[in-house]
Design a protein around this motif. Structure first.
Motif, PDB file in Angstrom:
ATOM      1  N   SER A 148      22.728 -32.059   6.722  1.00 32.04           N
ATOM      2  CA  SER A 148      22.614 -32.751   5.431  1.00 32.04           C
ATOM      3  C   SER A 148      21.166 -33.162   5.150  1.00 32.04           C
ATOM      4  N   TYR A 149      20.424 -33.535   6.183  1.00 28.13           N
ATOM      5  CA  TYR A 149      19.025 -33.931   5.992  1.00 28.13           C
ATOM      6  C   TYR A 149      18.159 -32.723   5.644  1.00 28.13           C
ATOM      7  N   ILE A 150      18.429 -31.608   6.292  1.00 26.05           N
ATOM      8  CA  ILE A 150      17.682 -30.388   6.002  1.00 26.05           C
ATOM      9  C   ILE A 150      17.966 -29.927   4.575  1.00 26.05           C
ATOM     10  N   LYS A 151      19.212 -30.014   4.144  1.00 23.68           N
ATOM     11  CA  LYS A 151      19.552 -29.603   2.772  1.00 23.68           C
ATOM     12  C   LYS A 151      18.776 -30.414   1.743  1.00 23.68           C
ATOM     13  N   ILE A 152      18.596 -31.708   1.987  1.00 29.21           N
ATOM     14  CA  ILE A 152      17.822 -32.544   1.070  1.00 29.21           C
ATOM     15  C   ILE A 152      16.391 -32.028   0.972  1.00 29.21           C
ATOM     16  N   LEU A 153      15.804 -31.654   2.092  1.00 26.50           N
ATOM     17  CA  LEU A 153      14.422 -31.173   2.099  1.00 26.50           C
ATOM     18  C   LEU A 153      14.294 -29.741   1.577  1.00 26.50           C
ATOM     19  N   GLN A 154      15.423 -29.025   1.464  1.00 28.69           N
ATOM     20  CA  GLN A 154      15.403 -27.653   0.967  1.00 28.69           C
ATOM     21  C   GLN A 154      15.723 -27.560  -0.525  1.00 28.69           C
ATOM     22  N   GLU A 155      16.171 -28.629  -1.134  1.00 28.28           N
ATOM     23  CA  GLU A 155      16.610 -28.578  -2.531  1.00 28.28           C
ATOM     24  C   GLU A 155      15.504 -28.088  -3.448  1.00 28.28           C
ATOM     25  N   GLY A 156      15.876 -27.222  -4.375  1.00 30.13           N
ATOM     26  CA  GLY A 156      14.939 -26.732  -5.371  1.00 30.13           C
ATOM     27  C   GLY A 156      13.905 -25.767  -4.839  1.00 30.13           C
ATOM     28  N   GLY A 157      14.123 -25.235  -3.672  1.00 30.46           N
ATOM     29  CA  GLY A 157      13.139 -24.336  -3.079  1.00 30.46           C
ATOM     30  C   GLY A 157      13.181 -22.940  -3.657  1.00 30.46           C
ATOM     31  N   ASP A 158      12.061 -22.240  -3.498  1.00 30.91           N
ATOM     32  CA  ASP A 158      11.978 -20.874  -3.991  1.00 30.91           C
ATOM     33  C   ASP A 158      12.094 -19.851  -2.867  1.00 30.91           C
ATOM     34  N   GLY A 159      12.409 -20.313  -1.658  1.00 24.60           N
ATOM     35  CA  GLY A 159      12.564 -19.408  -0.530  1.00 24.60           C
ATOM     36  C   GLY A 159      11.277 -19.144   0.232  1.00 24.60           C
ATOM     37  N   GLN A 160      10.123 -19.522  -0.355  1.00 20.70           N
ATOM     38  CA  GLN A 160       8.850 -19.280   0.320  1.00 20.70           C
ATOM     39  C   GLN A 160       8.696 -20.210   1.520  1.00 20.70           C
ATOM     40  N   TRP A 161       9.085 -21.465   1.356  1.00 18.75           N
ATOM     41  CA  TRP A 161       8.965 -22.455   2.410  1.00 18.75           C
ATOM     42  C   TRP A 161      10.344 -22.890   2.846  1.00 18.75           C
ATOM     43  N   TRP A 162      10.462 -23.241   4.085  1.00 14.09           N
ATOM     44  CA  TRP A 162      11.736 -23.686   4.617  1.00 14.09           C
ATOM     45  C   TRP A 162      12.101 -25.051   4.062  1.00 14.09           C
ATOM     46  N   LEU A 163      11.124 -25.944   3.939  1.00 17.89           N
ATOM     47  CA  LEU A 163      11.371 -27.308   3.472  1.00 17.89           C
ATOM     48  C   LEU A 163      10.479 -27.597   2.264  1.00 17.89           C
ATOM     49  N   PRO A 164      10.794 -27.016   1.114  1.00 15.75           N
ATOM     50  CA  PRO A 164       9.906 -27.130  -0.051  1.00 15.75           C
ATOM     51  C   PRO A 164       9.711 -28.558  -0.534  1.00 15.75           C
ATOM     52  N   GLU A 165      10.638 -29.458  -0.250  1.00 13.28           N
ATOM     53  CA  GLU A 165      10.485 -30.835  -0.712  1.00 13.28           C
ATOM     54  C   GLU A 165       9.206 -31.463  -0.152  1.00 13.28           C
ATOM     55  N   LEU A 166       8.812 -31.053   1.039  1.00  9.64           N
ATOM     56  CA  LEU A 166       7.566 -31.578   1.606  1.00  9.64           C
ATOM     57  C   LEU A 166       6.368 -31.176   0.759  1.00  9.64           C
ATOM     58  N   HIS A 167       6.428 -30.022   0.112  1.00  6.42           N
ATOM     59  CA  HIS A 167       5.324 -29.558  -0.720  1.00  6.42           C
ATOM     60  C   HIS A 167       5.290 -30.288  -2.056  1.00  6.42           C
ATOM     61  N   ARG A 168       6.429 -30.778  -2.495  1.00  6.75           N
ATOM     62  CA  ARG A 168       6.451 -31.595  -3.704  1.00  6.75           C
ATOM     63  C   ARG A 168       5.946 -33.007  -3.405  1.00  6.75           C
ATOM     64  N   VAL A 169       6.170 -33.468  -2.186  1.00  3.58           N
ATOM     65  CA  VAL A 169       5.689 -34.794  -1.790  1.00  3.58           C
ATOM     66  C   VAL A 169       4.165 -34.807  -1.763  1.00  3.58           C
ATOM     67  N   GLY A 170       3.565 -33.752  -1.250  1.00  2.62           N
ATOM     68  CA  GLY A 170       2.110 -33.672  -1.182  1.00  2.62           C
ATOM     69  C   GLY A 170       1.663 -32.240  -1.264  1.00  2.62           C
ATOM     70  N   SER A 171       0.674 -31.972  -2.131  1.00  2.00           N
ATOM     71  CA  SER A 171       0.236 -30.592  -2.330  1.00  2.00           C
ATOM     72  C   SER A 171      -0.514 -30.041  -1.119  1.00  2.00           C
ATOM     73  N   LYS A 172      -0.963 -30.919  -0.243  1.00  2.00           N
ATOM     74  CA  LYS A 172      -1.609 -30.514   0.998  1.00  2.00           C
ATOM     75  C   LYS A 172      -0.953 -31.265   2.138  1.00  2.00           C
ATOM     76  N   LYS A 173      -1.041 -30.710   3.326  1.00  2.00           N
ATOM     77  CA  LYS A 173      -0.417 -31.343   4.493  1.00  2.00           C
ATOM     78  C   LYS A 173      -0.887 -32.788   4.640  1.00  2.00           C
ATOM     79  N   HIS A 174      -2.180 -33.030   4.461  1.00  2.00           N
ATOM     80  CA  HIS A 174      -2.736 -34.372   4.639  1.00  2.00           C
ATOM     81  C   HIS A 174      -2.136 -35.360   3.628  1.00  2.00           C
ATOM     82  N   THR A 175      -2.080 -34.960   2.346  1.00  2.00           N
ATOM     83  CA  THR A 175      -1.513 -35.881   1.343  1.00  2.00           C
ATOM     84  C   THR A 175      -0.017 -36.062   1.554  1.00  2.00           C
ATOM     85  N   CYS A 176       0.651 -35.030   2.013  1.00  2.00           N
ATOM     86  CA  CYS A 176       2.072 -35.135   2.325  1.00  2.00           C
ATOM     87  C   CYS A 176       2.274 -36.183   3.426  1.00  2.00           C
TER      88      CYS A 176
END
Length: 164
Positions: free
Chosen positions: A56-84
């Motif tokens: 269930s936690y992984i599904k939350i982090l996968q919502e709205g993804g385009d398949g490029q990233w496993w956990l696209p929600e992290l990319h919405r949180v921060g555009s770079k690893k550091h800001t994330c």
């Protein structure tokens, strides 16, 4: 908090490795630890079984993804690893203040996992799970732990908690 729980449940995986994660197949995620890949003969390969408690936690982090990233929600949180990392830690500090918890950052997931694992397993096996090098490395060349053993450690840690 979801990313923290996922990190804890995947043997304390670092945010950088989660941030750049590619999709997994079946219930095993194979990746190379970014921080130490270049320094290790094995490429710092990790083969982590995905515990069912994390679904269930992984599904939350996968919502709205385009398949490029496993956990696209992290990319919405921060555009770079550091800001994330900064944004996740800001949110964790807010949660910490609301719940009276001290010193709660994303990296605490890795430390917490190691602490719980060390209560039940020897240090050499815990170090293997974390992809750490230590003075025991020479002996492990002759009798290395297997990924089944390492995933059994993770399962024991995960199974020691009540999941809702």
């Amino acid at each position: 908090l979801d990313a923290f729980i996922v990190s804890f449940g995947l043997m304390g995986v670092n945010l950088g490795d989660l941030y750049y994660a590619t999709p997994f197949k079946g219930n095993r995620w194979i990746y190379h630890r970014l921080k130490v890949t270049e320094r290790r003969e094995d490429g710092a390969e990790m083969r982590v079984d995905i515990p069912p408690q994390l679904e269930s936690y992984i599904k939350i982090l996968q919502e709205g993804g385009d398949g490029q990233w496993w956990l696209p929600e992290l990319h919405r949180v921060g555009s770079k690893k550091h800001t994330c990392n900064e944004k996740i830690n800001d949110n964790l500090r807010k949660w910490q203040q609301e719940n009276g918890v001290e010193d709660f950052t994303f990296y605490a997931a890795r430390h917490s996992w190691a602490t719980f694992a060390r209560q039940k397993f020897d240090l050499a096996l815990v170090n293997d799970c974390l992809c750490h090098r230590d003075k025991l490395d020479d002996g492990r060349r002759y009798a290395p732990s297997t990924w089944d053993e390492r995933n059994a450690v993770n399962k024991a840690v995960i199974d020691s908690f009540i999941w809702e």
